[in-house]
Design a protein around this motif. Structure first.
Motif, short mmCIF file in Angstrom:
data_model
loop_
_atom_site.label_atom_id
_atom_site.label_comp_id
_atom_site.label_asym_id
_atom_site.label_seq_id
_atom_site.Cartn_x
_atom_site.Cartn_y
_atom_site.Cartn_z
N PHE A 39 25.19 -8.58 37.13
CA PHE A 39 26.15 -8.71 35.70
C PHE A 39 25.86 -9.91 35.18
N VAL A 40 25.51 -10.09 33.84
CA VAL A 40 25.20 -11.53 32.91
C VAL A 40 26.15 -10.92 32.00
N GLY A 41 27.31 -11.60 31.13
CA GLY A 41 27.32 -11.49 30.48
C GLY A 41 28.95 -11.74 30.52
N HIS A 42 29.06 -12.15 28.78
CA HIS A 42 31.08 -12.31 28.49
C HIS A 42 32.06 -12.29 29.47
N CYS A 43 33.02 -12.75 29.94
CA CYS A 43 34.09 -12.39 30.72
C CYS A 43 35.81 -11.64 30.27
N GLN A 44 35.14 -10.33 30.17
CA GLN A 44 37.10 -9.31 29.68
C GLN A 44 37.37 -8.82 30.63
N PRO A 45 37.78 -8.41 29.86
CA PRO A 45 39.15 -7.66 30.76
C PRO A 45 38.61 -6.11 31.37
N ARG A 105 24.30 -5.09 -1.38
CA ARG A 105 23.21 -4.09 -1.84
C ARG A 105 22.45 -3.71 -1.51
N GLU A 106 22.23 -3.76 -0.30
CA GLU A 106 21.24 -2.72 1.01
C GLU A 106 21.41 -2.84 1.84
N LEU A 107 20.86 -2.37 3.11
CA LEU A 107 21.22 -2.22 4.45
C LEU A 107 19.68 -1.35 4.92
N LEU A 108 19.81 -2.56 6.23
CA LEU A 108 18.76 -1.96 7.60
C LEU A 108 19.51 -2.14 8.52
N HIS A 109 19.27 -0.71 9.57
CA HIS A 109 19.86 -0.73 10.47
C HIS A 109 19.12 -1.20 11.82
N ILE A 110 18.72 -1.60 12.63
CA ILE A 110 17.80 -1.86 13.47
C ILE A 110 18.60 -2.11 15.07
N GLU A 111 17.36 -2.02 15.75
CA GLU A 111 17.57 -1.76 17.42
C GLU A 111 17.83 -3.06 17.64
N GLN A 112 19.09 -3.85 18.50
CA GLN A 112 18.92 -5.65 19.01
C GLN A 112 17.53 -5.40 19.86
N GLY A 113 17.40 -4.84 20.66
CA GLY A 113 15.10 -4.80 20.94
C GLY A 113 15.12 -6.22 22.45
N PHE A 114 14.46 -7.14 22.12
CA PHE A 114 14.06 -7.86 23.70
C PHE A 114 13.45 -8.63 23.05
N THR A 172 25.31 0.98 22.82
CA THR A 172 24.37 -0.50 24.05
C THR A 172 24.41 -1.95 23.17
N THR A 173 23.97 -3.00 23.87
CA THR A 173 23.90 -4.09 24.00
C THR A 173 22.50 -5.07 24.21
N THR A 174 22.42 -6.23 23.70
CA THR A 174 21.02 -6.48 23.73
C THR A 174 20.10 -6.85 25.24
N ARG A 175 21.34 -6.45 26.43
CA ARG A 175 21.00 -6.27 28.18
C ARG A 175 20.42 -4.92 27.60
N GLU A 219 16.69 -5.71 27.45
CA GLU A 219 16.40 -7.27 28.13
C GLU A 219 16.57 -6.95 29.79
N ILE A 220 17.24 -5.76 29.83
CA ILE A 220 16.47 -5.11 31.76
C ILE A 220 15.55 -4.69 31.83
N PRO A 221 15.69 -3.49 30.92
CA PRO A 221 14.41 -2.72 31.13
C PRO A 221 13.41 -3.52 31.49
N ALA A 222 13.01 -4.25 29.97
CA ALA A 222 12.03 -4.89 29.71
C ALA A 222 11.44 -6.37 30.81
N ILE A 223 12.40 -6.47 31.11
CA ILE A 223 11.96 -7.59 32.69
C ILE A 223 11.24 -6.64 33.65
N GLY A 224 11.87 -5.72 33.73
CA GLY A 224 11.19 -4.75 35.39
C GLY A 224 12.65 -4.52 35.81
N THR A 225 13.66 -4.30 35.73
CA THR A 225 14.20 -4.26 36.48
C THR A 225 15.33 -2.62 36.18
#
Length: 354
Positions: free
Chosen positions: A188-194, A157-166, A262-265, A268-274
């Motif tokens: 690196f923090v994340g799932h194991c993928q090929p 019916r109605e869509l809203l696109h937002i960023e994942q953010g921290f 993009t991903t959540t990280r 999150e990575i720059p937001a925490i100061g890395t």
């Protein structure tokens, strides 16, 4: 978050249906709605997703069919029958039957149902229950611009696109005195993928690396290169934040199972100061100025070159990390600022400010 919805609230009463694991993003998102003037009752779906032996959990996750799924929908319908809430907010509703969504929306005093997910729902995490229920939500919120057409074709019916953010869990206080076992040169923090294994193997061959995430310990048992760099499967709550904060450089990789940019990280990575060192995409470059607020790469060779460069230039690396952190706050990349757009949508549909 309240166990039950109170009788009155300035913004209204929300029944929040989602994963409410302590230290996860679900409670953060619910807290943002509370801070916006709503009283929130949480209905935790995690116990149902985790119920039963491995085969049952696999059926729940892969096919959305199992006794725990049936029980979740039964219990939600029973909750709906009791009323006492103005709207329902569903966070990742992959195992909710369409009939359950209809019952929740009908029971809500304002007859409003919102669905939010930070994940891809059409390219991955596919759910026949969700596809059937799409037309029954008043608002569907996605962080994946490449899925907007799919939502429309499914009858949104109605869509809203937002960023994942921290979220608020990225507390700068956790970056102080990070324990030794969570510190690293490159993380690196994340799932194991090929795709991830190929890129990370190139880093490991060139220098120090620390890896955390689901599936990595199992992978390391079969792949010698990973045994020296994999530190654990999951990181949750404060330790997740500390591991990102404890790295000099944190790597941002993008899944190749979906056209992710993009991903959540990414936030999150720059937001925490890395310092963020991520795959180069148009969206990453639009969000952060390359070489000033973050760094990007196109392949393993460029990635390794930049790691070597910045590990020997502390001042330059720290300057980029600080600029990236400032950009996150200045540009409104926090989850509460992104969720403010959902709140604005709700307020526009609230009669007489009630």
């Amino acid at each position: 978050m309240t166990g039950r919805v109170r009788a009155s609230a300035p913004g209204g009463r929300i029944l929040y249906v989602g994963n409410l694991m302590a230290g996860g993003n679900g409670p953060d998102r619910a807290a943002i709605l509370e801070e916006s003037g709503y009283v929130v009752e949480g209905f935790d779906t995690l116990p149902y997703r985790n119920a039963g032996p491995r085969l049952v959990r696999s059926m729940t996750a892969r096919w959305q069919t199992s006794l725990p799924v049936w029980r979740l929908n039964r219990d939600l319908k029973e909750r709906a029958a009791k009323g006492g809430f103005d709207l329902v907010f569903v966070d990742k509703g992959t195992i909710l039957y369409r009939s359950t969504v209809v019952a929740l929306r009908k029971a809500a005093a304002r007859n409003l149902a919102i669905h939010y997910t930070p994940d891809a729902q059409f390219f991955s995490n596919r759910s026949r229950h969700f596809f059937r229920a799409v037309p029954d939500y008043d608002l569907l919120v996605t962080t994946k611009p490449f899925e907007i057409d799919a939502y429309r074709q499914a009858g949104a019916r109605e869509l809203l696109h937002i960023e994942q953010g921290f979220g608020p869990r990225m507390d700068p206080a956790l970056a102080v005195d990070v324990p030794q076992h969570l510190q690293s040169e490159v993380a690196f923090v994340g799932h194991c993928q090929p795709h991830y294994t190929q890129v990370l193997e190139a880093i490991a061959a060139a220098g120090p690396l620390a890896v955390w995430g689901p599936g990595w310990q199992r992978y390391a048992r079969r792949n010698a290169w990973a045994r020296e760099v994999v530190r654990g499967d999951g990181l949750f709550g404060p330790d997740y934040v500390r591991a990102l904060a404890g790295a000099k450089i944190a790597i941002g990789l993008l899944s190749k199972f979906i056209p992710e940019t993009t991903t959540t990280r990414s936030f999150e990575i720059p937001a925490i100061g890395t310092m963020l060192l991520a795959e180069r995409t148009d969206d990453h470059r639009a969000m952060f100025e390359e070489g000033v607020e973050a760094e990007f790469f196109d392949g393993p060779a460029e990635l390794v070159d930049k790691i070597r460069y910045y590990l020997t230039r502390d001042a330059e690396r720290e300057r980029i990390a600080k600029a990236g952190q400032e950009k996150c706050r200045r540009a409104g990349y926090s989850t509460d600022q992104q969720f403010a757009r959902i709140v604005a949508w709700l307020e526009a549909r609230t009669p007489n400010g009630q």
